[in-house]
Every structure is written in C-alpha cells, then in structure tokens.
Design an enzyme around this catalytic site. Structure first.
Site, PDB file in Angstrom:
ATOM      1  N   HIS A 101       0.834  -1.202   0.000  1.00 29.17           N
ATOM      2  CA  HIS A 101       0.000   0.000   0.000  1.00 29.17           C
ATOM      3  C   HIS A 101       0.875   1.261   0.000  1.00 29.17           C
ATOM      4  O   HIS A 101       0.436   2.327  -0.428  1.00 29.17           O
ATOM      5  CB  HIS A 101      -0.912   0.039   1.230  1.00 29.17           C
ATOM      6  CG  HIS A 101      -1.949  -1.038   1.245  1.00 29.17           C
ATOM      7  ND1 HIS A 101      -1.686  -2.318   1.671  1.00 29.17           N
ATOM      8  CD2 HIS A 101      -3.258  -1.027   0.878  1.00 29.17           C
ATOM      9  CE1 HIS A 101      -2.784  -3.047   1.579  1.00 29.17           C
ATOM     10  NE2 HIS A 101      -3.749  -2.295   1.103  1.00 29.17           N
ATOM     11  N   ASP A 113      -4.283  -6.910  -7.695  1.00 26.33           N
ATOM     12  CA  ASP A 113      -4.515  -6.195  -6.451  1.00 26.33           C
ATOM     13  C   ASP A 113      -4.840  -4.743  -6.813  1.00 26.33           C
ATOM     14  O   ASP A 113      -4.692  -4.323  -7.970  1.00 26.33           O
ATOM     15  CB  ASP A 113      -3.273  -6.279  -5.554  1.00 26.33           C
ATOM     16  CG  ASP A 113      -3.601  -6.168  -4.073  1.00 26.33           C
ATOM     17  OD1 ASP A 113      -4.721  -5.716  -3.745  1.00 26.33           O
ATOM     18  OD2 ASP A 113      -2.743  -6.517  -3.244  1.00 26.33           O
TER      19      ASP A 113
END
Length: 517
Positions: A205, A277
């Site tokens: 992230h 993702d």
C-alpha cells in the site's frame, strides 16, 4: 429465507452475451471501480452511468447495514437490466464476514489467523460457508478472500491476522477448505495474493516490495497453497504487487505477463479469472497513472484491472485501453477471452443460487456461536477464570480493550475499563479488588519493533498472578510466556484497525467461560 437475486437470465449463453457488447463495453467489463452512494442510499449518478457503460465489477460500499446494502445491490442490477448489460459483479473484502466491509452488521467471524491457530479444515470451511451465505444474502457475488499467503517473516507489515500464519502445507489445506466453503455459501472466492506476499517486509500500500526468493522456496512454500486452491476449484486469483528479480520478474507481478500467462495459465493450468490487487496502491500508483496501470494490467493478461477508483473515472480508463488496442499494446482477442471468463463466472453464480437469510435479519451485529470458538486464539499458561460477580478490569486504550469490556457486560460480568496504555507502571498502580480481575490488553503494530517487544515483555513480567495478558497479533503465545503469567494472543485487529468480535468472544471464553453468555 429469501432467494438471492439472479445476475442475468440463465437462458443467455456467455457467447451470446459477448456478441451483444460493443468494444467499449467489452473493455469496461474488465475494470473494477468503486461505487458511490447518493443521499437516499442508492447508486449515485456516476455509478449508474458506469453500470450502463458495462463496468465489470464494483467494490463494496461501506458503513451501511445489511438491508440497505441489499437494496443498493438490487438497484445496481435493475439499472443493468434496464440498460441491457450484464450486471457488474458486486465484490468486497470479506476477511471476517460482511461486517469487514460494511461495519457492525452480520456475523463477525475470525480472521484467517484465528482459523490457522485452530488448525481445523472443518472450522475453516464453516467460517467461509457462513460468510458466503451472509454475503450472498445481501447481494455480494465475489469475496476477495481467502488470503493464502504463507507468512514466513516476523517483519511482515501488512498481512498480520489476515494470513493463516501456518506452514505451507496447512495453509494450502485451510485455504482449499475456505474456497469450498465460499462456493457452497454461494459466492465466488478469490485466492490472494499470488505468487505469495508472506515474505515481504514492505507494505505494498505504501511501496513496492522487492523480494529475493529462490525457486525451491517459491514453488514449495509460496505457490503451493495456490495450486491447492486451483485444485479445490477456486474461480478467481488476485495477483500481488511484488517484484521477484531472482525469478525473472522485474515489474510488479500484477503487471507481468510471466506471472499471469506463464506461471498461472501455463504452469498451474488456471482457467479462471485473474484480478490485480488494487491499482491505487502506492506500489503501482507511485509509478504509473491509473489509465496507464489499467492498460499494463490488461496487456499482461489480467482479466480484471482492479482500478478501485471513483466510478466517474471509468470513461478515461476505457479510452486509454481503446488507444492501447489501436497501438497494438492490448490484444482485442485476449480481451474478449477475459470478457468470456467473466461471463462464465456470472453463469456459475446463477447455478449457485440457494436460499439465504433475509437481509433484515443481518442488520444487527451477530455473535459467532461456533462450539470451537475458543480454539481460535493462542493461549500459553492457564488463564485464571473469573467468577462473574468478582468483576473484570480491562487495562488498555484500544478498541479491542473497549470491545472486551462491552462483551463481558453482555455476558453479565461486572467489568470496568481503565483507558490508558497497558504498561508495567500502569499495572502496578492498580490495587485492591480491581487488581484481582486485572487483564492488560496490548495492541502493538503488525510489525513488532524491539521497543514493542520490550514493552510486551515488561507487561508480562508485571502480570504474574493476574488472570491473563491479552496481546493482539500473530506471534506464538508460547514465545511471550513467562512463569506465573497466562498469555492470550488474539488475532482480533488487522493492520487497518478493523476488530472482529469473534476474537473478542474467544478471549472471554477463556477468561469468563461461555456459560454466562
């Protein structure tokens, strides 16, 4: 009980549905975006426009009770039917049930780490089955779980309780059981994060993990659970943003033809849907714009580019892919094959229709009453049980501490909350009857620093004779144990701060027993 809404007429074959879609809608079918909500709790204008444009998937709304979500999903399908396009697949991260995405609604279930502690494939199946049933009841089609990364480093900054936290063989067994459970519960599962994220010390992230992994470890430790998931019939696989230079992958795996076409399609024989993702994660977003990353993902063999952007960005993403088709960077025949895979997925969902609870029955937060619940936390030593009248004092400034107090009161146990950090000094300041029932609660970061570990050791040493110490995380309880102190390691809170009531109840099962519930 009520039936789940159908995705599209069962009589329409995938090939016929493909032929009915123009080029722009075929591109949109391979993109996932975020839905918006208007003032009435229904799809906003941008979301409705994206549905009419043929968007392939919508990620979960948040902060809504089950019945409101069911109404929202039904409206999405009505808009799609009116526009004559396949309804978008309604997806969500259902790591511990529908409440993980929506908030306190439905049954809070254990995180995968709790399932890993129990080490019981039947329990893994029951958890996924119930999660699937409740998800389909409110109109979800697709859960972006289970997480089947084999966790091999103590410095993992992000997976934490979201991984089983056991060896590759048991990870494979538990993951396959959950794939079957989700399917029998009526939803599509997605095994993630291929080709394994469990040896990364970087949160994708925030940055791009570059992992040095040899071929034997790659196959036997990190890929093995995905091979088991494929054998169990998993319909979709999510590919991670990790770089594996020693194995010839020099770009994020999610954007790699080697990973998608060679490893997944050719070597593992996976015929289902490949999804990236989230492309808004810094591992990708810091290097490429959203349109560029969507093009790269589809060009590399992903079936769904998980753009996870606002719905009003869809036209720009479609335009970028159209340009890439004109430039020869994206093969339209490959794109059609992706659309067909997604249409077959919708047809499979029609065949999976069953009877489900009415959404209104899931509006409240429900307690998970599985008979083996206590086995989903790790215990070292013997927690000293409390007489319900004697009282419980929880020391800690976290949501987990507050939830333990509230759940104890619901069981009829007198409980108080000292809302300050659990430290050795704070423990020493508690005297009298409160000390007799004192339970320090620690919620350290996912990746433990030396200071975090030192604080835990200090608290454990200061807790001799207390009922027990509760530590959130994935470390073995035996590693934290000290003579005269009971340790309960509870996989209750993930790296995003989401706490599951299943772990709260499992902790209390050890401290006060189930009989007072």
């Amino acid at each position: 009980m009520s039936p789940s809404p159908r995705q599209e007429p069962a009589s329409r074959r995938p090939d016929d549905s493909l032929a009915a879609l123009d080029s722009a809608k075929r591109i949109a079918a391979c993109i996932l975006v975020m839905p918006g909500v208007d003032d009435e709790g229904l799809p906003d204008t941008a979301t409705a426009d994206a549905v009419r444009a043929g968007v392939g998937a919508l990620h979960s709304v948040a902060g809504m009770p089950a019945s409101a979500v069911a109404r929202y999903h039904a409206e999405i399908r009505r808009i799609a039917a009116e526009a004559g396009v396949p309804a978008p697949l309604m997806a969500g991260n259902l790591e511990s049930g529908i409440g993980y995405s929506l908030g306190r609604t439905g049954t809070d279930l254990p995180y995968p780490r709790g399932v890993g502690i129990a080490a019981d494939p039947q329990l893994a199946y029951r958890v996924a089955l119930l999660a699937g049933q409740e998800a389909r009841a409110v109109g979800y089609d697709w859960t972006l779980s289970p997480t089947i990364d084999t966790l091999t480093t103590d410095r993992d900054p992000i997976l934490g309780v979201r991984a089983f936290g056991v060896d590759a063989t048991l990870t494979a067994e538990l993951g396959a059981a959950q794939v079957r459970g989700f399917r029998d519960g009526g939803v599509i599962a997605s095994a993630k994060h291929f080709p394994g994220h469990g040896d990364s010390t970087v949160d994708s992230h925030l940055g791009l993990p570059v992992i040095d992994r040899d071929a034997e470890t790659h196959q036997n430790v990190h890929v093995a659970p995905f091979a088991a998931a494929i054998a169990a019939g998993v319909h979709t696989i999510m590919v991670a943003h990790v770089v594996l230079p020693s194995l010839g992958v020099h770009e994020p795996a999610s954007l790699s033809a080697t990973v998608n076409r060679t490893w997944l399609r050719e070597q593992l024989g996976f015929e289902g849907v490949i999804i990236t993702d989230s492309l808004r994660m810094a591992a990708v977003a810091a290097r490429w714009s959203r349109p560029e990353s969507v093009v790269l993902a589809l060009a590399a063999g992903a079936d769904v580019a998980n753009a996870k952007c606002a719905a009003d960005e869809l036209p720009a993403l479609v335009a970028a892919v159209e340009q890439a088709i004109d430039d020869g960077r994206v093969d339209p025949a490959e794109l059609d094959r992706s659309v067909l895979r997604l249409l077959h997925l919708r047809a499979e969902l029609v065949r999976m229709r069953r009877e489900y609870p009415r959404p209104q029955a899931l509006d409240a937060a429900l307690r998970w009453e599985d008979s083996t619940r206590a086995a989903t936390v790790d215990v070292a030593g013997r927690p000293r049980g409390l007489d319900g009248a004697a009282g419980l004092t929880i020391l800690g400034d976290s949501d987990l501490a507050a939830r333990l107090v509230a759940a104890a009161v619901e069981r009829g146990v007198a409980a108080r909350h000292i809302k300050e950090p659990a430290t050795a000094a704070a423990i020493q300041q508690v005297t009298g009857a409160a000390r007799d029932g004192l339970v320090p609660v620690i919620v350290p970061p996912v990746a433990l620093s030396d200071d975090d570990r030192w604080n835990i050791d200090e608290v454990v040493a200061a807790s001799v004779g207390l009922p027990g110490v509760v530590v959130n995380g994935v470390m073995p309880a035996a590693r934290l144990a000290a003579d005269g102190t009971a340790i309960i390691v509870a996989p209750a809170v993930d790296a995003f701060g989401v706490c599951t009531e299943a772990a709260v109840d499992a902790v209390l099962d050890h401290l006060v027993g189930r009989g007072q519930a």
